[in-house]
Design a protein around this motif. Structure first.
Motif, PDB file in Angstrom:
ATOM      1  N   SER A   1       5.124   0.152  -8.528  1.00 22.00           N
ATOM      2  CA  SER A   1       4.603  -0.523  -7.344  1.00 22.00           C
ATOM      3  C   SER A   1       5.739  -0.915  -6.412  1.00 22.00           C
ATOM      4  O   SER A   1       6.877  -1.094  -6.845  1.00 22.00           O
ATOM      5  CB  SER A   1       3.822  -1.780  -7.740  1.00 22.00           C
ATOM      6  OG  SER A   1       3.201  -2.360  -6.603  1.00 22.00           O
ATOM      7  N   VAL A   2       5.393  -1.051  -5.147  1.00 18.44           N
ATOM      8  CA  VAL A   2       6.296  -1.593  -4.133  1.00 18.44           C
ATOM      9  C   VAL A   2       5.800  -2.990  -3.781  1.00 18.44           C
ATOM     10  O   VAL A   2       4.625  -3.174  -3.472  1.00 18.44           O
ATOM     11  CB  VAL A   2       6.306  -0.705  -2.869  1.00 18.44           C
ATOM     12  CG1 VAL A   2       7.097  -1.373  -1.745  1.00 18.44           C
ATOM     13  CG2 VAL A   2       6.866   0.673  -3.185  1.00 18.44           C
TER      14      VAL A   2
ATOM     15  N   SER B   1       1.287   4.059  -3.369  1.00 20.83           N
ATOM     16  CA  SER B   1       0.692   5.367  -3.651  1.00 20.83           C
ATOM     17  C   SER B   1       1.561   6.497  -3.099  1.00 20.83           C
ATOM     18  O   SER B   1       1.632   7.585  -3.682  1.00 20.83           O
ATOM     19  CB  SER B   1      -0.722   5.454  -3.072  1.00 20.83           C
ATOM     20  OG  SER B   1      -0.709   5.302  -1.665  1.00 20.83           O
ATOM     21  N   VAL B   2       2.244   6.231  -1.981  1.00 21.89           N
ATOM     22  CA  VAL B   2       3.187   7.212  -1.425  1.00 21.89           C
ATOM     23  C   VAL B   2       4.351   7.417  -2.387  1.00 21.89           C
ATOM     24  O   VAL B   2       4.796   8.549  -2.624  1.00 21.89           O
ATOM     25  CB  VAL B   2       3.702   6.737  -0.045  1.00 21.89           C
ATOM     26  CG1 VAL B   2       4.823   7.644   0.454  1.00 21.89           C
ATOM     27  CG2 VAL B   2       2.561   6.695   0.960  1.00 21.89           C
ATOM     28  N   MET B   3       4.839   6.322  -2.969  1.00 22.68           N
ATOM     29  CA  MET B   3       5.953   6.411  -3.908  1.00 22.68           C
ATOM     30  C   MET B   3       5.537   7.125  -5.195  1.00 22.68           C
ATOM     31  O   MET B   3       6.331   7.833  -5.811  1.00 22.68           O
ATOM     32  CB  MET B   3       6.485   5.014  -4.220  1.00 22.68           C
ATOM     33  CG  MET B   3       6.906   4.230  -2.985  1.00 22.68           C
ATOM     34  SD  MET B   3       8.085   5.102  -1.934  1.00 22.68           S
ATOM     35  CE  MET B   3       9.612   4.786  -2.809  1.00 22.68           C
ATOM     36  N   HIS B   4       4.282   6.947  -5.588  1.00 24.67           N
ATOM     37  CA  HIS B   4       3.790   7.694  -6.748  1.00 24.67           C
ATOM     38  C   HIS B   4       3.818   9.192  -6.457  1.00 24.67           C
ATOM     39  O   HIS B   4       4.189  10.000  -7.318  1.00 24.67           O
ATOM     40  CB  HIS B   4       2.368   7.255  -7.101  1.00 24.67           C
ATOM     41  CG  HIS B   4       1.807   7.962  -8.297  1.00 24.67           C
ATOM     42  ND1 HIS B   4       0.979   9.060  -8.190  1.00 24.67           N
ATOM     43  CD2 HIS B   4       1.976   7.746  -9.628  1.00 24.67           C
ATOM     44  CE1 HIS B   4       0.651   9.479  -9.396  1.00 24.67           C
ATOM     45  NE2 HIS B   4       1.243   8.706 -10.291  1.00 24.67           N
TER      46      HIS B   4
ATOM     47  N   GLY C   1       0.070   1.399  -8.052  1.00 22.31           N
ATOM     48  CA  GLY C   1       0.596   0.180  -7.447  1.00 22.31           C
ATOM     49  C   GLY C   1      -0.251  -1.059  -7.594  1.00 22.31           C
ATOM     50  O   GLY C   1       0.163  -2.151  -7.200  1.00 22.31           O
ATOM     51  N   MET C   2      -1.441  -0.943  -8.160  1.00 16.44           N
ATOM     52  CA  MET C   2      -2.283  -2.116  -8.343  1.00 16.44           C
ATOM     53  C   MET C   2      -1.898  -2.851  -9.633  1.00 16.44           C
ATOM     54  O   MET C   2      -1.209  -2.317 -10.499  1.00 16.44           O
ATOM     55  CB  MET C   2      -3.763  -1.716  -8.393  1.00 16.44           C
ATOM     56  CG  MET C   2      -4.301  -1.146  -7.096  1.00 16.44           C
ATOM     57  SD  MET C   2      -6.096  -0.840  -7.118  1.00 16.44           S
ATOM     58  CE  MET C   2      -6.740  -2.525  -7.130  1.00 16.44           C
ATOM     59  N   GLY C   3      -2.350  -4.097  -9.746  1.00 14.61           N
ATOM     60  CA  GLY C   3      -2.290  -4.824 -11.005  1.00 14.61           C
ATOM     61  C   GLY C   3      -0.930  -5.301 -11.458  1.00 14.61           C
ATOM     62  O   GLY C   3      -0.723  -5.535 -12.652  1.00 14.61           O
TER      63      GLY C   3
ATOM     64  N   ASN D   1       0.810  -1.216   0.000  1.00 13.75           N
ATOM     65  CA  ASN D   1       0.000   0.000   0.000  1.00 13.75           C
ATOM     66  C   ASN D   1       0.847   1.272   0.000  1.00 13.75           C
ATOM     67  O   ASN D   1       0.326   2.365  -0.219  1.00 13.75           O
ATOM     68  CB  ASN D   1      -0.937  -0.001   1.209  1.00 13.75           C
ATOM     69  CG  ASN D   1      -1.900  -1.169   1.167  1.00 13.75           C
ATOM     70  OD1 ASN D   1      -2.577  -1.392   0.177  1.00 13.75           O
ATOM     71  ND2 ASN D   1      -1.937  -1.949   2.240  1.00 13.75           N
ATOM     72  N   MET D   2       2.154   1.125   0.236  1.00 17.07           N
ATOM     73  CA  MET D   2       3.052   2.272   0.181  1.00 17.07           C
ATOM     74  C   MET D   2       3.255   2.763  -1.255  1.00 17.07           C
ATOM     75  O   MET D   2       3.811   3.836  -1.485  1.00 17.07           O
ATOM     76  CB  MET D   2       4.399   1.891   0.801  1.00 17.07           C
ATOM     77  CG  MET D   2       5.343   3.057   0.989  1.00 17.07           C
ATOM     78  SD  MET D   2       6.921   2.513   1.653  1.00 17.07           S
ATOM     79  CE  MET D   2       7.876   4.012   1.443  1.00 17.07           C
TER      80      MET D   2
END
Length: 244
Positions: free
Chosen positions: A51-52, A22-25, A237-239, A19-20
């Protein structure tokens, strides 16, 4: 050109989980120019995914894929030209010394799958981060051949400068020729700020009937999906999917 950048992450400095992503984005958008960030915000299909995720018991990576040269110039170069990136939401510095870069192209994907070794009629995909689709304004979080292939083809046709795949009857033909042979799937939420999005993770084995051209095309599309991601919110980060 398709470019993959993988950066090793240190769990000591960052509280790591999928879930991190989105933070990296957010960190990427802080790093790139405001013009590029605004342009990406307006695009329905973005020329990158990131993604992470964990690749073994003790190793986490941040994987960034750019699907054309324009995105690579603005994202990959911006990251690798820095020794570190400040992760604002974590008040932490991410060292950019331990990374690898891999490049391929749409032409390479075609050549490998149509002119290389004969492709198998069986194909296994592993969905690493939660994957979901939007259909009729609702989330769909079960694997569906039509939705999986429609997602990949939409991304492929939008970003490829050499070939278009979709035609009026192709998706119907794929649904007719491709079936799920085995699956080991479970539901998992993806958390995005205060929202949780239902998705699925796990393995899916496909059986491909029809012509060898159909077999080659499905393999090529899944190879591409390893960079583009599948379904919604692949920039966040999904998919994430891997071909086994």
């Amino acid at each position: 050109m398709i470019t993959n950048l993988e950066i090793a992450l240190d769990e000591k400095n960052l509280e790591l989980n999928t879930n991190m992503s989105s933070v990296m984005h957010g960190a990427i958008m802080e790093l790139v120019s405001s013009e590029f960030a605004e342009e990406m915000h307006k695009q329905a299909i973005r020329p990158y995914s990131q993604s992470v995720y964990k690749i073994d018991d003790n190793k986490w990576i941040w994987s960034i894929n750019t699907l054309n040269d324009y995105a690579a110039k603005n994202i990959i170069n911006a990251i690798t030209n820095n020794n570190s990136i400040y992760i604002k939401n974590r008040e932490s510095e991410l060292n950019i010394s331990n990374y690898s870069v891999y490049k391929t192209s749409f032409d390479d994907l075609f050549t490998d799958n149509y002119l290389g070794e004969k492709r198998s009629r069986y194909l296994t995909m592993e969905f690493i981060t939660p994957t979901a689709f939007k259909s009729n304004e609702k989330y769909v979080f079960m694997p569906d051949i039509a939705l999986i292939m429609k997602s990949i083809i939409s991304k492929y046709d939008t970003l490829s400068t050499t070939t278009d795949i979709m035609d009026d009857n192709l998706l119907d033909k794929i649904v007719e020729d491709v079936s799920i042979a085995e699956y080991r799937i479970r539901s998992r939420y993806f958390y995005l700020e205060k929202t949780r999005i239902p998705g699925f993770v796990g393995r899916l084995k496909l059986k491909i009937n029809g012509s060898q051209n159909m077999v080659n095309m499905i393999h090529m599309l899944v190879d591409f999906a390893q960079y583009s991601g599948i379904g919604i919110k692949t920039a966040l980060g999904m998919g994430v999917v891997k071909k086994l």
